[in-house]
Design a protein around this motif. Structure first.
Motif, PDB file in Angstrom:
ATOM      1  N   UNK A 188     -31.920 -41.176-109.625  1.00 44.09           N
ATOM      2  CA  UNK A 188     -32.014 -41.538-108.140  1.00 44.09           C
ATOM      3  C   UNK A 188     -31.862 -39.811-107.634  1.00 44.09           C
ATOM      4  N   UNK A 189     -32.437 -39.786-106.560  1.00 50.68           N
ATOM      5  CA  UNK A 189     -32.428 -38.581-106.027  1.00 50.68           C
ATOM      6  C   UNK A 189     -31.643 -38.335-104.570  1.00 50.68           C
ATOM      7  N   UNK A 190     -31.991 -39.128-103.628  1.00 48.29           N
ATOM      8  CA  UNK A 190     -31.267 -39.017-102.570  1.00 48.29           C
ATOM      9  C   UNK A 190     -30.089 -39.877-102.216  1.00 48.29           C
ATOM     10  N   UNK A 191     -28.973 -39.696-101.432  1.00 48.21           N
ATOM     11  CA  UNK A 191     -27.864 -40.786-101.285  1.00 48.21           C
ATOM     12  C   UNK A 191     -28.169 -42.032-101.192  1.00 48.21           C
ATOM     13  N   UNK A 192     -29.304 -42.368-100.658  1.00 48.05           N
ATOM     14  CA  UNK A 192     -29.664 -43.763-100.476  1.00 48.05           C
ATOM     15  C   UNK A 192     -30.067 -44.336-101.687  1.00 48.05           C
ATOM     16  N   UNK A 193     -30.858 -43.812-102.673  1.00 48.04           N
ATOM     17  CA  UNK A 193     -31.184 -43.986-104.221  1.00 48.04           C
ATOM     18  C   UNK A 193     -30.079 -44.093-104.912  1.00 48.04           C
ATOM     19  N   UNK A 194     -29.006 -43.292-104.813  1.00 43.74           N
ATOM     20  CA  UNK A 194     -27.897 -43.123-105.548  1.00 43.74           C
ATOM     21  C   UNK A 194     -27.118 -44.322-105.173  1.00 43.74           C
ATOM     22  N   UNK A 195     -26.768 -44.689-103.899  1.00 44.29           N
ATOM     23  CA  UNK A 195     -26.115 -46.097-103.740  1.00 44.29           C
ATOM     24  C   UNK A 195     -26.934 -47.263-104.157  1.00 44.29           C
ATOM     25  N   UNK A 196     -28.121 -47.371-103.942  1.00 43.02           N
ATOM     26  CA  UNK A 196     -28.843 -48.515-104.489  1.00 43.02           C
ATOM     27  C   UNK A 196     -28.717 -48.532-105.906  1.00 43.02           C
ATOM     28  N   UNK A 197     -28.890 -47.357-106.661  1.00 42.42           N
ATOM     29  CA  UNK A 197     -28.889 -47.476-108.338  1.00 42.42           C
ATOM     30  C   UNK A 197     -27.328 -47.889-108.812  1.00 42.42           C
ATOM     31  N   UNK A 198     -26.334 -47.170-108.117  1.00 41.76           N
ATOM     32  CA  UNK A 198     -24.994 -47.353-108.403  1.00 41.76           C
ATOM     33  C   UNK A 198     -24.725 -49.156-107.937  1.00 41.76           C
ATOM     34  N   UNK A 199     -25.152 -49.577-107.007  1.00 41.39           N
ATOM     35  CA  UNK A 199     -24.782 -50.950-106.801  1.00 41.39           C
ATOM     36  C   UNK A 199     -25.756 -51.821-107.504  1.00 41.39           C
ATOM     37  N   UNK A 200     -26.453 -51.738-108.422  1.00 37.37           N
ATOM     38  CA  UNK A 200     -27.568 -52.689-108.923  1.00 37.37           C
ATOM     39  C   UNK A 200     -26.798 -53.494-109.717  1.00 37.37           C
ATOM     40  N   UNK A 201     -25.799 -53.078-110.562  1.00 41.20           N
ATOM     41  CA  UNK A 201     -25.259 -53.958-111.719  1.00 41.20           C
ATOM     42  C   UNK A 201     -24.246 -55.177-110.636  1.00 41.20           C
ATOM     43  N   UNK A 202     -23.782 -54.800-109.394  1.00 42.56           N
ATOM     44  CA  UNK A 202     -23.189 -55.751-108.604  1.00 42.56           C
ATOM     45  C   UNK A 202     -24.057 -56.742-107.948  1.00 42.56           C
TER      46      UNK A 202
END
Length: 84
Positions: free
Chosen positions: A40-54
């Motif tokens: 993930x590169x952008x803040x939006x991508x990082x947030x989506x990537x990190x919240x994936x398991x939840x």
């Protein structure tokens, strides 16, 4: 997937719909294969990537609840007794 709607007169944009899609890479024998991890590169991508398991846990829970409900429902007419 993110669908963005735009008012052509004002230029205002809004999120019209979102969806999470899963694709499976396959080899020439149609067997699943591993692909490189997402970076993930952008803040939006990082947030989506990190919240994936939840989100995956929430889907698993909803799926289990749906199965419980489906097991409870019958195809009997209302005047027929329910068999347990």
């Amino acid at each position: 997937m993110k669908v963005i709607a735009e008012d052509l007169m004002s230029g205002e944009r809004m999120i019209a719909a979102t969806a999470f899609l899963t694709f499976v890479a396959k080899d020439r024998h149609k067997h699943p294969i591993e692909v490189p991890d997402v970076i993930p590169e952008s803040e939006e991508e990082r947030n989506l990537h990190e919240s994936g398991p939840q989100r995956a846990l929430m889907r698993k829970t909803r799926r289990a609840e749906s199965k419980k409900l489906a097991a409870f429902l019958t195809t009997n007419a209302p005047w027929e007794p329910r068999s347990y």
